[in-house]
Motif scaffolding. Structure first.
Motif, short mmCIF file in Angstrom:
data_model
loop_
_atom_site.label_atom_id
_atom_site.label_comp_id
_atom_site.label_asym_id
_atom_site.label_seq_id
_atom_site.Cartn_x
_atom_site.Cartn_y
_atom_site.Cartn_z
N ILE A 67 0.88 -1.24 0.03
CA ILE A 67 0.00 -0.02 0.16
C ILE A 67 0.78 1.24 -0.09
CG2 ILE A 67 -1.75 1.20 1.10
CD1 ILE A 67 -2.95 -1.34 0.24
N THR A 68 0.58 2.11 -0.82
CA THR A 68 1.24 3.58 -0.84
C THR A 68 0.63 4.65 -0.25
OG1 THR A 68 0.33 3.88 -3.04
CG2 THR A 68 2.64 2.81 -3.11
N ASP A 69 -0.70 4.82 -0.47
CA ASP A 69 -1.50 5.99 0.02
C ASP A 69 -3.03 5.33 0.17
OD1 ASP A 69 -2.07 8.51 1.17
OD2 ASP A 69 -2.25 9.32 -0.85
N MET A 70 -3.66 6.14 1.07
CA MET A 70 -5.12 5.85 1.24
C MET A 70 -5.76 7.24 1.48
SD MET A 70 -5.85 2.38 3.26
CE MET A 70 -4.90 2.84 4.56
N ALA A 71 -6.91 7.29 1.15
CA ALA A 71 -7.88 8.67 1.14
C ALA A 71 -9.27 8.31 1.57
CB ALA A 71 -7.68 9.70 0.27
N SER A 72 -9.87 9.13 2.33
CA SER A 72 -11.45 9.04 2.75
C SER A 72 -11.91 10.14 2.02
CB SER A 72 -11.80 8.85 4.07
OG SER A 72 -11.12 10.14 4.73
N GLN A 73 -13.43 10.09 1.84
CA GLN A 73 -14.38 11.00 1.14
C GLN A 73 -14.18 12.39 1.99
OE1 GLN A 73 -16.07 10.23 -1.65
NE2 GLN A 73 -16.61 12.33 -1.76
N CYS A 99 -15.97 15.62 0.74
CA CYS A 99 -16.75 16.28 -0.20
C CYS A 99 -17.50 17.36 0.65
CB CYS A 99 -17.74 15.30 -1.06
SG CYS A 99 -18.65 14.11 0.13
N GLY A 100 -17.05 17.92 1.85
CA GLY A 100 -17.84 18.96 2.19
C GLY A 100 -19.25 18.34 2.82
N GLY A 101 -19.18 17.33 3.61
CA GLY A 101 -20.35 16.87 4.28
C GLY A 101 -21.31 16.15 3.37
N GLU A 102 -21.24 16.05 2.03
CA GLU A 102 -22.10 15.20 1.26
C GLU A 102 -21.84 13.66 1.67
OE1 GLU A 102 -21.56 15.96 -2.93
OE2 GLU A 102 -21.40 18.09 -2.60
N VAL A 103 -23.04 12.87 1.51
CA VAL A 103 -22.97 11.63 1.93
C VAL A 103 -23.01 10.73 0.47
CG1 VAL A 103 -24.26 9.42 2.71
CG2 VAL A 103 -24.25 11.79 4.04
N CYS A 104 -21.52 9.97 0.53
CA CYS A 104 -21.22 9.26 -0.78
C CYS A 104 -21.35 7.69 -0.47
CB CYS A 104 -19.88 9.82 -1.27
SG CYS A 104 -20.16 11.54 -1.65
N ILE A 105 -21.52 6.89 -1.52
CA ILE A 105 -21.58 5.27 -1.25
C ILE A 105 -19.99 4.89 -1.28
CG2 ILE A 105 -21.81 3.46 -2.78
CD1 ILE A 105 -23.86 4.62 -4.33
N ALA A 106 -18.93 5.43 -1.89
CA ALA A 106 -17.53 5.28 -1.72
C ALA A 106 -16.97 6.04 -0.62
CB ALA A 106 -16.94 4.96 -3.16
N ASP A 107 -16.54 5.76 0.27
CA ASP A 107 -16.12 6.47 1.07
C ASP A 107 -14.55 6.16 1.55
OD1 ASP A 107 -16.62 4.33 2.57
OD2 ASP A 107 -18.02 5.49 3.71
N LEU A 108 -13.73 5.50 0.75
CA LEU A 108 -12.36 5.12 1.02
C LEU A 108 -11.90 4.74 -0.18
CD1 LEU A 108 -9.85 5.01 2.94
CD2 LEU A 108 -10.64 2.32 3.23
N VAL A 109 -10.64 5.16 -0.60
CA VAL A 109 -9.74 4.49 -1.82
C VAL A 109 -8.35 4.34 -1.22
CG1 VAL A 109 -9.09 6.97 -2.49
CG2 VAL A 109 -9.18 4.95 -4.12
N SER A 110 -7.67 3.23 -1.79
CA SER A 110 -6.42 2.82 -1.52
C SER A 110 -5.66 2.43 -2.68
CB SER A 110 -6.43 1.40 -0.50
OG SER A 110 -7.29 0.38 -1.13
N ALA A 111 -4.39 2.68 -2.71
CA ALA A 111 -3.66 2.63 -3.73
C ALA A 111 -2.32 1.71 -3.42
CB ALA A 111 -3.10 3.89 -4.23
N ASP A 112 -1.89 1.06 -4.44
CA ASP A 112 -0.47 0.25 -4.23
C ASP A 112 0.92 0.47 -5.26
OD1 ASP A 112 -0.87 -1.24 -6.52
OD2 ASP A 112 -1.98 -2.62 -5.51
#
Length: 342
Positions: free
Chosen positions: A175-181, A183-196
């Motif tokens: 794993i190199t990095d990760m980030a969560s949503q 979007c300034g308070g909006e509710v989103c289906i996807a809330d985490l992305v990870s990269a390698d």
């Protein structure tokens, strides 16, 4: 658009690590915390907004009850949860979690490291470390490992009763990095992305059990920094390219040849849609992301660039949610360079 402010001096120079700058804004106290990693030390600076007061602290990578350690630190990042802020430090030995000012270590998680000669002979040589840190939703902190696994920690609103609640398997490379949503308070289906290290991206939905929503294949070049904004994955690569994908479907919205060399850091100001990119080519660039709701597409436009002469930039972060100011670190530089809008 931006002008250079007085730099903040740090005790040691910055190591050449991806995303080697942490920023946490403490509005009630009119302070900003900065962290920069040097070898086995985290340099921490507390800076008042008027620029008159600075205080320094150094955190070492070490296990509890061990006086010194040579374990190299791979990342230090602030995790802002609704109920508390924590500073998370990853290294070759484990994961440390501190109160946001660095005063108290509240949790230590040791990595499973092969110790015996027999184990080492049976397993192909592979470095063991943790890297990639992100706060997710109300109470989770996710940390990536060199095996490709992602640890999910459940964090209480106070105290040190932090527990490992899940281990996610979606990657085969480090794993190199990760980030969560963001979007300034909006509710989103996807809330985490990870990269390698292979450039692969995994998109997750959080909950009591995290669910893998999508796998976006890489091109055998490392994705060194990744962000998630309004359902869009923004990924920076060793090729100097930035790619924008729709998180849930994996549709590629845009591809930009943003830098001439390896991208080390991306950041997004969630309220304005400004994107910051920084690379080995000494350039920091500011872009503007625009969402078109009708077509569900995202456009990217270049706004500004700054050349930090003869500097291999390794960290860049906005200092606020609107992108009014940003800070930059560079390999072997013992300072944090700051820029604010004119």
């Amino acid at each position: 658009m931006y002008h250079k402010e007085k730099s903040i001096q740090i005790k040691n120079s910055a190591s050449a690590l991806y995303n080697n700058l942490g920023v946490l804004r403490i509005a009630p106290r009119r302070l900003t915390y900065f962290t920069v990693v040097h070898a086995n030390v985290v340099n921490m600076v507390s800076a008042s907004w008027d620029g008159l007061n600075y205080s320094h602290r150094q955190l070492q990578s070490k296990e509890p009850n061990v006086s010194t350690s040579t374990s190299l630190i791979t990342q230090a990042a602030f995790c802002a949860l609704p109920s508390r802020d924590l500073l998370v430090v990853t290294s070759q030995k484990g994961i440390q979690m501190y109160e946001s000012d660095g005063s108290i270590m509240v949790y230590w998680h040791a990595l499973d490291i092969p110790e015996t000669t027999t184990e080492l002979l049976c397993v192909p040589a592979q470095a063991v470390f943790a890297r990639g840190i992100s706060a997710v939703c109300e109470s989770y902190i996710c940390v990536g490992l060199s095996t490709g696994a992602i640890l999910v920690f459940d964090v209480p609103s106070k105290g040190s009763n932090i527990t490992l609640s899940d281990v996610m398997e979606g990657h085969k490379e480090s794993i190199t990095d990760m980030a969560s949503q963001c979007c300034g308070g909006e509710v989103c289906i996807a809330d985490l992305v990870s990269a390698d290290d292979g450039g692969n991206l995994c998109v997750w939905q959080s909950g009591e059990e995290f669910k893998l929503l999508n796998h976006i294949p890489g091109f055998d070049i490392s994705c060194s920094s990744v962000k998630l904004w309004k359902g869009t994955v923004v990924a920076g690569y060793g090729t100097g390219q930035i790619r924008l994908y729709e998180a849930v479907t994996g549709i590629l919205h845009a591809e930009v040849n943003a830098h001439a060399r390896w991208i080390y850091s991306l950041d997004i100001a969630p309220f304005s849609g400004l994107l910051l990119s920084a690379a080995e080519d000494s350039l920091v660039r500011v872009w503007h992301l625009t969402m078109t709701p009708e077509s569900h597409s995202v456009e990217i436009a270049h706004l500004y660039n700054e050349c930090v002469t003869d500097t291999q930039i390794c960290g860049a972060k906005f200092c606020d949610g609107d992108g009014y100011a940003f800070a930059v670190t560079g390999y072997d530089l013992s300072e944090i360079i700051r820029y604010t809008q004119s």
